[in-house]
Scaffold this motif. Structure first.
Motif, short mmCIF file in Angstrom:
data_model
loop_
_atom_site.label_atom_id
_atom_site.label_comp_id
_atom_site.label_asym_id
_atom_site.label_seq_id
_atom_site.Cartn_x
_atom_site.Cartn_y
_atom_site.Cartn_z
N ALA A 28 -31.92 45.04 -16.70
CA ALA A 28 -30.65 44.93 -15.96
C ALA A 28 -30.02 43.56 -16.20
N LEU A 29 -30.83 42.51 -16.20
CA LEU A 29 -30.31 41.17 -16.49
C LEU A 29 -29.77 41.09 -17.92
N ASP A 30 -30.45 41.75 -18.84
CA ASP A 30 -30.00 41.76 -20.23
C ASP A 30 -28.67 42.49 -20.38
N LEU A 31 -28.45 43.50 -19.55
CA LEU A 31 -27.18 44.23 -19.59
C LEU A 31 -26.07 43.49 -18.85
N GLY A 32 -26.39 42.36 -18.23
CA GLY A 32 -25.39 41.56 -17.54
C GLY A 32 -25.13 41.98 -16.11
N ALA A 33 -26.12 42.59 -15.48
CA ALA A 33 -25.94 43.04 -14.09
C ALA A 33 -25.91 41.84 -13.15
N PRO A 34 -25.09 41.90 -12.11
CA PRO A 34 -25.07 40.83 -11.12
C PRO A 34 -26.36 40.84 -10.29
#
Length: 132
Positions: A28-34
């Motif tokens: 999720a962090l890699d996909l740019g999720a807040p």
């Protein structure tokens, strides 16, 4: 099924859920999720065991453990495959729900098996070992 095999299944299930939570969070962090989205994805792993433990326990008493463990394993495996084919935040939500559902089946059924397989004088020791 020997109690040692039950403990091994428990260890594998816990390791699966912990690694899935870590991998989904990092993805999720890699996909740019807040940060709020990452927190929700991570918390979905715990919502289903919380909400469904009573129902799954009733099903384990009524129908036995084999099919519920198999359902949990299939649901968990499918949950780990969802992000491979659906590389979006919505896919991570779906994966977290499926993995949480799988862990609801796994945790309750394994606890039921420890209780069933234990003799009355061994029950306290077996549940202590299971908790460790």
């Amino acid at each position: 099924m020997p109690i040692v095999f039950t403990f091994a299944l428990s260890f594998l299930g816990i390791m699966f859920v912990l690694s899935a939570r870590l991998l989904l969070t990092l993805f999720a962090l890699d996909l740019g999720a807040p940060p709020a989205t990452v927190g929700i994805i991570s918390s979905l792993h715990a919502v289903f065991p919380l909400a469904l433990s009573w129902l799954v326990g009733t099903m384990a008493d009524r129908y036995g453990s084999r099919w519920l463990l198999l359902t949990g394993a299939v649901c968990g495996g499918a949950g780990m495959l969802v992000p491979v084919f659906w590389r979006e935040i919505a896919g991570l939500y779906a994966a977290a729900v499926m993995i949480g559902l799988a862990f609801a089946f796994h945790a309750v059924v394994i606890q039921n098996l420890v209780g069933i397989q234990s003799k009355p004088h061994e029950r306290t020791r077996n549940f202590s070992n299971f908790s460790l």
